[in-house]
Design a protein around this motif. Sequence first.
Motif, short mmCIF file in Angstrom:
data_model
loop_
_atom_site.label_atom_id
_atom_site.label_comp_id
_atom_site.label_asym_id
_atom_site.label_seq_id
_atom_site.Cartn_x
_atom_site.Cartn_y
_atom_site.Cartn_z
N UNK A 59 0.86 -1.18 0.00
CA UNK A 59 0.00 0.00 0.00
C UNK A 59 0.89 1.23 0.00
N UNK A 60 0.83 2.02 -1.05
CA UNK A 60 1.57 3.28 -1.11
C UNK A 60 0.74 4.38 -0.47
N UNK A 61 1.36 5.15 0.41
CA UNK A 61 0.66 6.22 1.12
C UNK A 61 1.41 7.53 0.91
N UNK A 62 0.69 8.54 0.46
CA UNK A 62 1.25 9.87 0.31
C UNK A 62 0.61 10.79 1.34
N UNK A 63 1.42 11.47 2.10
CA UNK A 63 0.91 12.44 3.08
C UNK A 63 1.00 13.83 2.47
N UNK A 84 -0.06 2.16 -12.14
CA UNK A 84 0.67 1.48 -13.22
C UNK A 84 1.48 0.30 -12.71
N UNK A 85 1.93 0.41 -11.46
CA UNK A 85 2.73 -0.66 -10.87
C UNK A 85 1.86 -1.73 -10.21
N UNK A 86 0.56 -1.53 -10.21
CA UNK A 86 -0.34 -2.49 -9.61
C UNK A 86 -0.39 -2.43 -8.10
N UNK A 87 -0.16 -1.25 -7.55
CA UNK A 87 -0.13 -1.08 -6.09
C UNK A 87 -1.24 -0.12 -5.67
N UNK A 88 -1.95 -0.49 -4.60
CA UNK A 88 -2.98 0.41 -4.06
C UNK A 88 -2.33 1.67 -3.51
N UNK A 89 -3.09 2.76 -3.51
CA UNK A 89 -2.56 4.04 -3.06
C UNK A 89 -3.61 4.78 -2.24
N UNK A 90 -3.12 5.49 -1.22
CA UNK A 90 -3.98 6.39 -0.43
C UNK A 90 -3.26 7.71 -0.24
N UNK A 91 -4.02 8.79 -0.27
CA UNK A 91 -3.50 10.10 0.08
C UNK A 91 -4.11 10.51 1.41
N UNK A 92 -3.27 10.84 2.38
CA UNK A 92 -3.72 11.31 3.68
C UNK A 92 -3.32 12.76 3.84
N UNK A 93 -4.22 13.56 4.38
CA UNK A 93 -3.99 15.01 4.45
C UNK A 93 -3.90 15.50 5.88
N UNK A 94 -2.99 16.43 6.09
CA UNK A 94 -2.86 17.11 7.37
C UNK A 94 -3.78 18.32 7.33
N UNK A 95 -4.86 18.25 8.06
CA UNK A 95 -5.83 19.33 8.07
C UNK A 95 -5.68 20.17 9.33
N UNK A 96 -6.35 21.31 9.34
CA UNK A 96 -6.30 22.18 10.50
C UNK A 96 -5.17 23.18 10.43
N UNK A 97 -5.02 23.93 11.52
CA UNK A 97 -4.02 24.98 11.57
C UNK A 97 -2.62 24.40 11.63
N UNK A 98 -1.64 25.15 11.11
CA UNK A 98 -0.24 24.73 11.10
C UNK A 98 0.55 25.65 12.03
N UNK A 103 8.00 24.18 12.07
CA UNK A 103 7.04 23.62 11.14
C UNK A 103 7.47 22.26 10.61
N UNK A 104 8.74 22.13 10.21
CA UNK A 104 9.19 20.86 9.66
C UNK A 104 9.15 19.75 10.71
N UNK A 105 9.48 20.07 11.93
CA UNK A 105 9.45 19.08 13.00
C UNK A 105 8.02 18.58 13.24
N UNK A 106 7.07 19.52 13.28
CA UNK A 106 5.68 19.13 13.48
C UNK A 106 5.13 18.36 12.28
N UNK A 107 5.52 18.78 11.07
CA UNK A 107 5.08 18.07 9.87
C UNK A 107 5.59 16.63 9.88
N UNK A 108 6.83 16.45 10.31
CA UNK A 108 7.39 15.11 10.40
C UNK A 108 6.61 14.27 11.40
N UNK A 109 6.30 14.86 12.55
CA UNK A 109 5.53 14.16 13.59
C UNK A 109 4.18 13.71 13.04
N UNK A 110 3.47 14.62 12.39
CA UNK A 110 2.15 14.30 11.85
C UNK A 110 2.26 13.24 10.76
N UNK A 111 3.28 13.37 9.90
CA UNK A 111 3.45 12.41 8.82
C UNK A 111 3.60 10.99 9.37
#
Length: 386
Positions: A59-63, A84-98, A103-111
């Motif tokens: 399962x490929x996941x993009x945050x 194309x590679x035959x792999x399922x995919x999901x996109x997960x989103x970071x919603x709400x205030x940033x 910022x990068x540290x918090x983004x890494x934590x959420x990811x």
Amino acid sequence: MSAAEDATPISAAEAATLFDDLHSAQALVIAVSGGPDSTALLVLAARWRAARKQGPALLAVTVDHGLRPESAREARAVKRLAGKLGIRHRTLRWTGSKPTTALQEEARHVRYQLLAAAARGAGAPCVLTAHTLDDQAETVLLRMARGSGLAGLGAMARQTLLPITGLHTIGATGKKTDEKTDEKTEKKTAIVLVRPLLDLPKARLIVTLAAMGISFVDDPSNRDPRFTRPRLRELMTALAAEGLDARRLALLARRLRRADATIEAAVDAATAVVTDAPLSKRGPFSMDAEKLSGLPAEVALRVLGRAIVQAGDEGPLQLGKLEALHAALRAAMVDKVRLRRTLAGALVTHSGGRISVETAPPRSKSRARRTLTTRQHGPRGGSDRG
């Protein structure tokens, strides 16, 4: 490996060695941002799985952190490639205030929290990330600059635990929930973070994609001098010219992890000698001050740090502060005086030849309790922050 070998595409046989220890997993989550490293990870994992009759579902996941206008388009590009590679995919989103700071540290934590949630939902025990040899070298330099201790300079291992952290969990929607986690839940829900590409230079991943005709996205934040890692990358060329290249730094990290493991074994043995109870429980703990002072300084620091981590609940245990406390305790032992100090939510007292460590009284009702973050750093006797 020479510079010429760095430009050699990764063969199917070599790719198999990167993933074969994961063949028995029910499923694997692959973190894919769309950049060259994670795109190569996706392609190599797909090649490996396609060559096997049996193996884990991928399962490929993009945050999508929502920090750049291009991020949604990039996530769609990853989805197309995964299809194309035959792999399922999901996109997960970071919603709400940033946050406006760190910022990068918090983004890494959420990811990582979103990836862990996706793995649990897919029945996957592991999340695969595309950290490379270059990332390892940057991590060593970053931690050197921050004054890290031995454990911190060991940088990244191929496998580490990725538990739930903080006061709240983060669901697949990217929103925080009010579900608090205790220690048993943390252990039960922990996911293994695997870095299959950690010994490979980024250059080989890029030439592999080029040989296969696969494109990738370019994240401009990777060159933004406002962030620390891009500035360190600028230094790497000059350091490499002096012989301190990525491989030398990664070799240093491996050797330090080996030394760290040896010290941890010594700490295990010493803990049983100087303490009156196993440090696996909450506390309080009592130690023989004379026996503690007779230990090598690094071992004594870690024994003390373990007790503080278990008893405390007020944030990461910083190595510099632990060192200062240890020095004060040694002075109190010599002078045979009473000493009371608090550190990371623990109260440490020296009196009558004994050192006690217990949970400190709360300073206010609003005190933040970051228990897991503390314990995540605890087994090494500190977070390695100076």
